[in-house]
Design a protein around this motif. Structure first.
Motif, PDB file in Angstrom:
ATOM      1  N   LEU A 153       0.691  -1.264  -0.129  1.00 43.58           N
ATOM      2  CA  LEU A 153      -0.255   0.003   0.065  1.00 43.58           C
ATOM      3  C   LEU A 153       0.834   1.475   0.026  1.00 43.58           C
ATOM      4  CD1 LEU A 153      -2.263  -1.300   2.635  1.00 43.58           C
ATOM      5  CD2 LEU A 153      -2.598  -1.830   0.628  1.00 43.58           C
ATOM      6  N   THR A 154       0.692   2.111  -0.950  1.00 44.97           N
ATOM      7  CA  THR A 154       1.684   3.167  -0.720  1.00 44.97           C
ATOM      8  C   THR A 154       0.164   4.136  -0.631  1.00 44.97           C
ATOM      9  OG1 THR A 154       2.676   2.548  -2.409  1.00 44.97           O
ATOM     10  CG2 THR A 154       3.636   4.683  -2.265  1.00 44.97           C
ATOM     11  N   ASP A 155       1.119   5.733   0.404  1.00 46.68           N
ATOM     12  CA  ASP A 155       0.311   7.054   0.346  1.00 46.68           C
ATOM     13  C   ASP A 155      -1.658   6.516   0.113  1.00 46.68           C
ATOM     14  OD1 ASP A 155       2.052   7.951   1.299  1.00 46.68           O
ATOM     15  OD2 ASP A 155       2.533   8.933  -0.710  1.00 46.68           O
ATOM     16  N   LEU A 156      -1.507   5.558   0.854  1.00 46.32           N
ATOM     17  CA  LEU A 156      -3.507   5.182   0.660  1.00 46.32           C
ATOM     18  C   LEU A 156      -4.365   6.314   2.157  1.00 46.32           C
ATOM     19  CD1 LEU A 156      -5.160   3.640  -1.098  1.00 46.32           C
ATOM     20  CD2 LEU A 156      -5.291   1.563   0.931  1.00 46.32           C
ATOM     21  N   SER A 157      -5.367   6.232   1.161  1.00 46.50           N
ATOM     22  CA  SER A 157      -6.129   7.376   2.522  1.00 46.50           C
ATOM     23  C   SER A 157      -7.661   7.383   1.720  1.00 46.50           C
ATOM     24  CB  SER A 157      -5.537   8.892   2.533  1.00 46.50           C
ATOM     25  OG  SER A 157      -5.939   9.426   1.467  1.00 46.50           O
ATOM     26  N   LYS A 158      -8.419   7.558   2.566  1.00 43.31           N
ATOM     27  CA  LYS A 158      -9.900   7.732   2.663  1.00 43.31           C
ATOM     28  C   LYS A 158     -10.748   8.824   3.333  1.00 43.31           C
ATOM     29  CE  LYS A 158     -13.685   6.690   0.840  1.00 43.31           C
ATOM     30  NZ  LYS A 158     -13.923   6.821  -0.834  1.00 43.31           N
ATOM     31  N   THR A 159     -11.224   9.524   2.239  1.00 40.38           N
ATOM     32  CA  THR A 159     -12.099  11.156   2.676  1.00 40.38           C
ATOM     33  C   THR A 159     -13.611  10.861   2.464  1.00 40.38           C
ATOM     34  OG1 THR A 159      -9.626  12.082   2.489  1.00 40.38           O
ATOM     35  CG2 THR A 159     -12.114  13.270   3.147  1.00 40.38           C
ATOM     36  N   PHE A 160     -14.241  10.739   3.845  1.00 41.82           N
ATOM     37  CA  PHE A 160     -15.701  10.173   3.461  1.00 41.82           C
ATOM     38  C   PHE A 160     -16.540  12.189   3.503  1.00 41.82           C
ATOM     39  CE2 PHE A 160     -15.150   6.678   5.541  1.00 41.82           C
ATOM     40  CZ  PHE A 160     -15.929   5.354   4.005  1.00 41.82           C
ATOM     41  N   ASP A 161     -17.280  12.300   2.071  1.00 36.29           N
ATOM     42  CA  ASP A 161     -18.068  13.173   2.149  1.00 36.29           C
ATOM     43  C   ASP A 161     -19.450  13.438   2.491  1.00 36.29           C
ATOM     44  OD1 ASP A 161     -16.112  14.777   1.089  1.00 36.29           O
ATOM     45  OD2 ASP A 161     -17.166  13.607  -0.988  1.00 36.29           O
ATOM     46  N   LEU A 162     -19.279  13.565   4.009  1.00 32.08           N
ATOM     47  CA  LEU A 162     -21.028  14.114   4.302  1.00 32.08           C
ATOM     48  C   LEU A 162     -21.977  14.978   3.985  1.00 32.08           C
ATOM     49  CD1 LEU A 162     -19.651  13.309   8.360  1.00 32.08           C
ATOM     50  CD2 LEU A 162     -20.331  11.941   6.699  1.00 32.08           C
ATOM     51  N   GLY A 163     -23.061  14.677   4.305  1.00 29.26           N
ATOM     52  CA  GLY A 163     -23.999  15.699   3.953  1.00 29.26           C
ATOM     53  C   GLY A 163     -23.842  15.575   2.406  1.00 29.26           C
ATOM     54  N   THR A 172       1.699   3.656   4.413  1.00 28.02           N
ATOM     55  CA  THR A 172       2.215   3.346   3.151  1.00 28.02           C
ATOM     56  C   THR A 172       2.708   1.840   4.106  1.00 28.02           C
ATOM     57  OG1 THR A 172       3.084   4.772   2.296  1.00 28.02           O
ATOM     58  CG2 THR A 172       4.354   3.284   1.821  1.00 28.02           C
ATOM     59  N   LEU A 173       2.225   0.392   3.347  1.00 33.82           N
ATOM     60  CA  LEU A 173       2.386  -0.731   4.098  1.00 33.82           C
ATOM     61  C   LEU A 173       3.088  -2.100   3.246  1.00 33.82           C
ATOM     62  CD1 LEU A 173       2.304  -1.423   7.270  1.00 33.82           C
ATOM     63  CD2 LEU A 173      -0.495  -2.595   6.361  1.00 33.82           C
ATOM     64  N   GLU A 174       3.629  -2.982   3.226  1.00 28.68           N
ATOM     65  CA  GLU A 174       3.886  -4.337   3.068  1.00 28.68           C
ATOM     66  C   GLU A 174       3.737  -5.321   3.593  1.00 28.68           C
ATOM     67  OE1 GLU A 174       7.722  -4.284   1.530  1.00 28.68           O
ATOM     68  OE2 GLU A 174       7.913  -2.149  -0.363  1.00 28.68           O
ATOM     69  N   VAL A 175       3.101  -5.880   3.421  1.00 30.53           N
ATOM     70  CA  VAL A 175       2.647  -7.468   3.910  1.00 30.53           C
ATOM     71  C   VAL A 175       3.549  -8.481   2.981  1.00 30.53           C
ATOM     72  CG1 VAL A 175       1.141  -8.883   4.851  1.00 30.53           C
ATOM     73  CG2 VAL A 175       0.321  -6.605   4.422  1.00 30.53           C
ATOM     74  N   PRO A 176       4.269  -9.067   3.319  1.00 33.13           N
ATOM     75  CA  PRO A 176       5.189  -9.824   2.705  1.00 33.13           C
ATOM     76  C   PRO A 176       4.351 -11.440   2.864  1.00 33.13           C
ATOM     77  CG  PRO A 176       6.324  -9.757   4.670  1.00 33.13           C
ATOM     78  CD  PRO A 176       5.162  -8.557   5.081  1.00 33.13           C
ATOM     79  N   SER A 177       4.741 -12.189   1.911  1.00 33.94           N
ATOM     80  CA  SER A 177       3.819 -13.484   1.317  1.00 33.94           C
ATOM     81  C   SER A 177       3.663 -14.606   1.888  1.00 33.94           C
ATOM     82  CB  SER A 177       4.639 -14.093   0.267  1.00 33.94           C
ATOM     83  OG  SER A 177       3.330 -14.616  -0.183  1.00 33.94           O
TER      84      SER A 177
END
Lengths: 627, 321
Positions: free
Chosen positions: B7-17, B35-40
């Motif tokens: 994951l690179t710079d993954l983010s989430k913004t929710f719009d309200l209303g 940013t995160l890595e998960v090895p196999s």
């Protein structure tokens, strides 16, 4: 099959079904009956009364046979009404599903359009449509269908929104299904009952609307008869020859009545909420049917003493023995933990104390609950009502569900106080603020006017506790009060309960499945399995040296923090169903120490030491460490 | 080796209303850039309290939510949200509530066949063979296939949910609170089953839970989320025993444990920050006993020895118990 049986239980619906079946049959066989031609005028025989020769129901203003016109007219009215209903249902459902499934802007645009349609009075709208398209039965059908589309669209949209957010729809998406396939195979089957319900309750209305348009001369055109146009043509002769109006009028009445009765029956039989008994209002207190003598209170200094309590659920000829003879007692200032897995009967035990088990189907069949020396089982409802919430209070698992969403928490607290004590509203409100402060709600004076949805889960549960404390009770029965909360909040709530009971001398019956919580809060613990207590004693002794194999195995299943990565111990199999309990020990089937004696006769709860008891013929050696 | 998940710079913004036209009334940052890595072959545990963004993260990973920024790579290839079928073959999801994740009006066979048919286009005979194989792996009887979901207990239904995820033949499974709706004795059975399946099929797990003891028992590494950011990431056997971030410490101290006296580890009024009015600097600052003026700036997640990463200006001493 079960649908028909459910429907038949409703006598009126059954009557409606029979009448509708007869009317439909008549309408179907009309072409085969030896009737006079409906549209042949015979002005010499105008307005002949009923039961005259050759015209059983008489003739109308043009001398046409009324019976023949009635049957042909019924046929036409039914066909048009049903066609309109099906059209409205299909189009309305399609619109509703699309709006509900896609949501957002699509939903907004579609539903605002539907709202605009609904803003017009239906008859005005229908008239406008017919005026635009010209009179005629087909156009009347279109008008009636169009007018009813918003009703279906709104209903179905509401249901679809609920279903579209269910996890199985996400799962279908992850299974690679397209939107169209999800709508057709996942959503639609779950919506169909609602469509049928909505249709069954509106068909009668649509037949009436079609008749109304025909009555105004906008539907069926002369000489073709339908019920509305017959009524319209007879209007001029209403006083002189009333039978010409009464005959079609009575038929409309019969059809619409029958359809509506049937429709209500269909709705009741299909609606899952009604099927699960939302319409059978539970009695204000659990039914009691004790045949054995009432046991006397056993616990000497106990404030609340439960002895030999048995509670059953009687559903469709099966008897579920949810609580099969439970003995518990709680002393002032003491916290007793009642531990068990789901279905072990711990919550039913708690609800039985104040007669809160829903009846039907719940019945208390034995035992006693002595509070302050008085037996509450079978006590008069007035007595129970006085004690409930005043001397004995409950805290439930989900404060979101137990607080009323439309009232502020202050209103609800004031109501709880004033239900038991005739104090002025202002005084009750001041007390409510104190209570919120006591459960550590910051800025209580301002928060008292909040609605439940404005508070976090932890704050709501504090309100639940404040409400339980409202009348300074002696006993609090807390049913999994922290299960829905986060760990940091749980720690705060447990500390609060512990402090309150020490400060106020409260007796707490604490129901949970979590041994960690028990260890932290409870002085004594009772472990339940399949409706009975299998082991009881001081918390430290039981948690460090369990005597019943079930207690030991259950504790071993819970991973303890700090153990690192590992395989967990399990208990193979499932608990027995409480409508079919085995002889002897209920745990025998899953126990690896089982012996022949375990499967025979009644296993009693025997004392192990002065303050411990265990229901096992071969208890683990007290002193053996927990596995 | 390529990691199973990056994951690179993954983010989430929710719009309200949301309004019909124009900008939304408010925005809520549910997940800060991550940013995160998960090895196999790894099991990465993700813990955090409600509202910390763990479910948002999980739903983005399987394509049920669109990320606001950043990218997801699975086994070296970026994820393409346009084709849900391509998604489903690579990463799958096991839901928290086993009963509501099964359509009440479908038989178990219909539910199990959906991924085989739509993701892999298998023939009827191939589907039957594959379902039999998977059911054997999760210890379910073939006789269950023609029943409806309401006939099953929670533990059985969760096995069916796991079987469905396995049917897609994805190598990565997102397990979103897979045992929190189950009784403890059943919970242990399902956790052991998951461990067996992982070895048998060479799977990579993202295990999301609020139960620290469970996460510790199944994970290789654990990421602790607070208010939408990872505050600590470290080996499972160490992270709760010797926490570095004060929030991890608070979580570990709050978990009820047999043999530890009841003590509320912090002030009784503290609450999570308001997402509509987020705090500046470190989000944990207001609750933190070690907070200082330095904490007015957001601490970055940085390595801190023996595979640990921590986002704190004043991490706890690793030697301290």
């Amino acid at each position: 099959m079960s649908f028909l049986r459910l429907l038949a239980r409703n006598r009126l619906a059954l009557a409606g079904l029979v009448v509708m079946a007869c009317v439909c049959l008549l309408a179907l066989v009309t072409p085969l009956l030896p009737l006079a031609a409906p549209d042949i005028t015979d002005t010499g025989n105008r307005f002949r009364p009923p039961f005259s020769e050759g015209a059983l129901l008489g003739t109308d203003h043009l001398g046409r046979d009324l019976l023949s016109r009635l049957l042909w007219g019924t046929r036409l009215s039914l066909a048009v009404g049903l066609a309109a209903a099906v059209t409205a249902a299909v189009l309305g459902a399609a619109i509703g599903i699309v709006a509900g499934f896609y949501g957002g802007r699509t939903d907004n645009l579609i539903m605002r359009g539907v709202d605009m349609l609904m803003a017009f009075p239906y008859i005005l709208l229908a008239l406008a449509i017919v005026a635009a398209l010209g009179p005629g039965l087909m156009n009347a059908l279109i008008a009636v269908a169009a007018v009813n589309i918003p009703f279906f669209a709104r209903n179905i949209r509401g249901v679809t929104v609920g279903i579209a957010h269910k996890e199985f729809v996400d799962a279908a998406r992850l299974s690679g299904m397209s939107d169209l396939r999800i709508v057709l195979t996942e959503i639609l089957p779950n919506v169909v009952p609602v469509i049928v319900i909505a249709m069954s309750t509106t068909v009668g209305w649509m037949i009436l609307e079609t008749a109304g348009l025909s009555f105004l001369g906008l539907g069926s055109q002369p000489p073709v008869a339908d019920l509305g146009s017959m009524l319209g043509e007879a209007r001029a002769a209403l006083i002189t020859s009333p039978h010409t109006s009464v005959v079609p009028g009575a038929m409309i009445l019969v059809i619409v009545m029958a359809i509506n009765l049937l429709g209500d029956g269909v709705r009741d039989a299909l609606d899952p909420r009604l099927k699960s008994g939302a319409l059978n209002r539970p009695l204000p207190a659990t039914q009691v049917a004790r045949d054995a003598p009432v046991p006397a209170a056993q616990g000497g200094a106990a404030l609340l003493s439960i002895d030999g309590l048995k509670t059953e659920f009687r559903v469709k000829g099966r008897v579920y023995r949810a609580v099969g003879g439970v003995d518990l007692d709680v002393r002032p200032g003491e916290c007793l933990g009642l531990v068990g897995e789901s279905g072990s009967g711990k919550s039913v035990t708690a609800l039985s104390v104040m007669g809160l088990v829903a009846s039907p189907p719940g019945v208390i069949t034995g035992g006693s609950v002595h509070f302050d020396g008085q037996d509450l089982i079978g006590a008069r409802y007035e007595t129970l009502r006085r004690i409930r919430g005043d001397r004995v209070a409950y805290i439930f698992q989900d404060p979101q569900a137990t607080l009323h969403p439309l009232y502020t928490i202050g209103t609800q607290l004031v109501e709880a106080i004033r239900a038991h004590h005739a104090v002025p509203r202002a005084e009750a409100r001041a007390r409510a603020v104190d209570l919120l402060g006591a459960v550590r709600i910051p800025n209580a004076a301002a928060r008292i006017d909040s609605y439940p949805h404005e508070l976090s889960g932890g704050m709501r549960q504090r309100v639940g506790i404040a409400m339980a404390l409202a009348n300074d009770p002696d006993v609090i029965i807390a049913d999994e009060p922290t299960t829905a909360l986060d760990v940091t909040v749980q720690a705060q709530i447990l500390a609060l309960l512990d402090e309150l009971r020490r400060a106020r001398g409260l007796a707490i019956l604490f129901i949970t499945h979590d041994f960690g919580v028990v260890a932290q809060l409870c002085d004594r613990v009772a472990v339940m399995y399949a409706g009975r207590i299998v082991e009881t004693g001081p918390t430290d002794a039981i948690l460090s040296r369990p005597a019943h194999p079930y207690t030991a195995r259950l504790m071993a299943c819970v991973p303890a923090p700090g153990g690192g990565r590992r395989r967990l111990a399990t208990i193979p199999g499932l608990p027995p169903s409480v409508d079919d309990l085995p002889a002897g020990c209920a745990f025998a089937g899953r126990c690896d120490l089982v012996q022949d004696t375990c499967r025979r006769g009644e296993i009693t709860l025997d004392p192990l030491t002065a303050d411990r008891a265990v229901r096992c013929p071969t208890p683990l050696r007290a002193g053996a460490p927990a596995s | 080796m390529t990691p199973a998940l990056r994951l690179t710079d993954l983010s989430k913004t929710f719009d309200l209303g949301k309004r019909l036209i124009g900008p939304p009334r408010a925005r809520v940052r549910a997940l800060q850039p991550l940013t995160l890595e998960v090895p196999s072959g790894e099991t990465l545990g993700i813990v955090g309290e409600s509202g910390c963004g763990k479910s948002t993260l999980a739903r983005m990973l399987v394509g049920l939510l669109e990320p606001s920024t950043g990218r997801i790579e699975i086994e070296g290839a970026p994820l393409d949200r346009a084709d849900p079928a391509a998604f489903g073959r690579r990463i799958q999801y096991v839901f928290q509530d086993p009963i509501s994740s099964l359509n009440p009006r479908k038989t178990i066979r219909q539910i199990m066949e959906a991924p085989l048919r739509h993701l892999h286009g298998m023939t009827r005979a191939a589907r039957a063979a594959r379902i039999a194989e998977i059911f054997a792996a999760v210890n379910l009887r073939d006789a269950f296939l023609d029943r409806y979901p309401h006939e099953f207990s929670g533990g059985q239904a969760q096995r069916i949910g796991i079987a469905r995820a396995l049917a897609a033949e994805a190598r990565i499974l997102i397990l979103d609170e897979p045992v929190s709706a189950l009784d403890v004795s059943v919970q242990a059975q399902v956790l052991n089953l998951l461990a067996d399946l992982k070895t048998q099929f060479g799977l990579t797990y993202l295990f999301i839970s609020h139960d620290l003891a469970v996460v510790e028992a199944v994970s290789d590494r654990v990421a602790v989320l607070y208010f939408g950011s990872v505050v600590e990431l470290g080996p499972a056997e160490r992270i709760f025993a010797r926490p570095r971030h004060p929030y991890t410490r608070l979580l570990a101290d709050s978990a009820p444990v047999v043999g530890r006296r009841l003590a509320a580890p912090e002030g009784r009024e503290t609450e999570l920050p308001d997402p509509l009015n987020p705090p500046t600097g470190c989000a944990f600052r207001a609750r933190c006993p070690r907070a200082s003026a330095l904490c007015a700036t957001v601490p970055a997640l940085r390595p801190d020895g023996d595979g640990t990463e921590v986002a704190c200006h004043h991490p706890l001493d690793p030697e301290q118990g």
